[in-house]
Design a protein around this motif. Sequence first.
Motif, PDB file in Angstrom:
ATOM      1  N   LYS A  32       9.813  13.938  -0.504  1.00  5.88           N
ATOM      2  CA  LYS A  32       9.165  13.363  -1.673  1.00  5.88           C
ATOM      3  C   LYS A  32       8.228  12.231  -1.240  1.00  5.88           C
ATOM      4  O   LYS A  32       8.604  11.375  -0.436  1.00  5.88           O
ATOM      5  CB  LYS A  32      10.211  12.810  -2.646  1.00  5.88           C
ATOM      6  N   THR A  33       7.035  12.233  -1.794  1.00  3.88           N
ATOM      7  CA  THR A  33       6.080  11.167  -1.517  1.00  3.88           C
ATOM      8  C   THR A  33       6.374   9.951  -2.387  1.00  3.88           C
ATOM      9  O   THR A  33       6.633  10.076  -3.580  1.00  3.88           O
ATOM     10  CB  THR A  33       4.645  11.646  -1.789  1.00  3.88           C
ATOM     11  N   VAL A  34       6.323   8.779  -1.764  1.00  8.26           N
ATOM     12  CA  VAL A  34       6.488   7.511  -2.479  1.00  8.26           C
ATOM     13  C   VAL A  34       5.290   6.632  -2.120  1.00  8.26           C
ATOM     14  O   VAL A  34       5.031   6.384  -0.945  1.00  8.26           O
ATOM     15  CB  VAL A  34       7.787   6.783  -2.085  1.00  8.26           C
ATOM     16  N   LEU A  35       4.558   6.166  -3.123  1.00 10.20           N
ATOM     17  CA  LEU A  35       3.421   5.291  -2.874  1.00 10.20           C
ATOM     18  C   LEU A  35       3.873   3.834  -2.935  1.00 10.20           C
ATOM     19  O   LEU A  35       4.527   3.416  -3.885  1.00 10.20           O
ATOM     20  CB  LEU A  35       2.322   5.547  -3.904  1.00 10.20           C
ATOM     21  N   PHE A  36       3.520   3.103  -1.916  1.00 13.96           N
ATOM     22  CA  PHE A  36       3.896   1.690  -1.770  1.00 13.96           C
ATOM     23  C   PHE A  36       2.779   0.843  -2.383  1.00 13.96           C
ATOM     24  O   PHE A  36       1.781   0.560  -1.740  1.00 13.96           O
ATOM     25  CB  PHE A  36       4.083   1.406  -0.283  1.00 13.96           C
ATOM     26  N   MET A  37       2.958   0.465  -3.654  1.00 15.69           N
ATOM     27  CA  MET A  37       1.977  -0.395  -4.322  1.00 15.69           C
ATOM     28  C   MET A  37       2.115  -1.810  -3.760  1.00 15.69           C
ATOM     29  O   MET A  37       3.104  -2.499  -4.016  1.00 15.69           O
ATOM     30  CB  MET A  37       2.197  -0.424  -5.834  1.00 15.69           C
ATOM     31  N   THR A  38       1.120  -2.223  -3.005  1.00 20.03           N
ATOM     32  CA  THR A  38       1.173  -3.527  -2.373  1.00 20.03           C
ATOM     33  C   THR A  38       0.701  -4.617  -3.335  1.00 20.03           C
ATOM     34  O   THR A  38       0.478  -4.387  -4.513  1.00 20.03           O
ATOM     35  CB  THR A  38       0.336  -3.521  -1.085  1.00 20.03           C
ATOM     36  N   TRP A  39       0.556  -5.818  -2.817  1.00 23.74           N
ATOM     37  CA  TRP A  39       0.248  -7.000  -3.608  1.00 23.74           C
ATOM     38  C   TRP A  39      -1.181  -7.474  -3.321  1.00 23.74           C
ATOM     39  O   TRP A  39      -1.752  -7.185  -2.266  1.00 23.74           O
ATOM     40  CB  TRP A  39       1.231  -8.131  -3.257  1.00 23.74           C
ATOM     41  N   ASP A  47       2.066  13.577  -9.079  1.00 24.92           N
ATOM     42  CA  ASP A  47       3.438  13.487  -9.589  1.00 24.92           C
ATOM     43  C   ASP A  47       4.388  12.911  -8.538  1.00 24.92           C
ATOM     44  O   ASP A  47       5.420  13.499  -8.208  1.00 24.92           O
ATOM     45  CB  ASP A  47       3.934  14.861 -10.055  1.00 24.92           C
ATOM     46  N   SER A  48       4.012  11.748  -8.009  1.00 25.15           N
ATOM     47  CA  SER A  48       4.834  11.097  -6.985  1.00 25.15           C
ATOM     48  C   SER A  48       5.491   9.841  -7.536  1.00 25.15           C
ATOM     49  O   SER A  48       5.110   9.326  -8.595  1.00 25.15           O
ATOM     50  CB  SER A  48       3.978  10.727  -5.766  1.00 25.15           C
ATOM     51  N   MET A  49       6.442   9.346  -6.795  1.00 23.77           N
ATOM     52  CA  MET A  49       7.079   8.078  -7.115  1.00 23.77           C
ATOM     53  C   MET A  49       6.174   6.933  -6.665  1.00 23.77           C
ATOM     54  O   MET A  49       5.353   7.094  -5.762  1.00 23.77           O
ATOM     55  CB  MET A  49       8.432   7.976  -6.412  1.00 23.77           C
TER      56      MET A  49
END
Length: 230
Positions: A110-117, A150-152
């Motif tokens: 599963k792909t997870v996108l790391f929303m940074t700051w 449709d990723s996390m």
Amino acid sequence: MKNLEKTILFIGNSYTYMNDLPKVLSQLAGERGYNLTVDSVTKGGATLEDFLEERNPLSEVVNLKFKENKWDYIVLQEQSQIPAIEKEREEKMYPSVRMLNNKAKQIAAKTVLFMTWGRRYGDTENGFENFESTQEALKIGYTKIAQEIDSMVSPVGLAWKRALQKDDTINLWDEDNSHPNEDGTYLAACVFYGILLNENPIGLEYTFDIPYERALFLQEVAMETVNEFC
């Protein structure tokens, strides 16, 4: 019965490897009985595009990592400015995310996108005058492509925003006002803990040597953010 064995591969740059975010996450999870296998492919300043270019050694490493383990999650972290800039994300980030997501699907990960700051004082060279405006643009950049594939999403940057709204004296940045200090990395790890494990980090005793009261505050901020975002 919960599956306590998880495998996670992080792909990104210094925002991921500074203070060893994957290891901090593993330490947090271990306290509740999880056995995380974590690994990473990172390089300072790297873009996701770098991990796909045939002549770039990073792409060879990524291909090998994809083959050497049965990963549950592939975490993608883009260079810190690109997701906030519409032209840059459309031309560079989004094609790379699509390709890496396809690679993840091929190995049932599963792909997870790391929303940074955002940077502490904004990104004036790209038209963002403060942290808040940068963070809003980063949120748009990550959530748009996440909805498409449709990723996390791990909403770490939103947790930073919430922490500052609740306590404007807290500092999450390193001296360069871009990278995370230990508090920033700990907060990021708590968000990943909530997102990937569907667990509440509040009350965890592992604090990454941060004073307990401040660590508890960061745990609470992380959980509030995860609950609101999801």
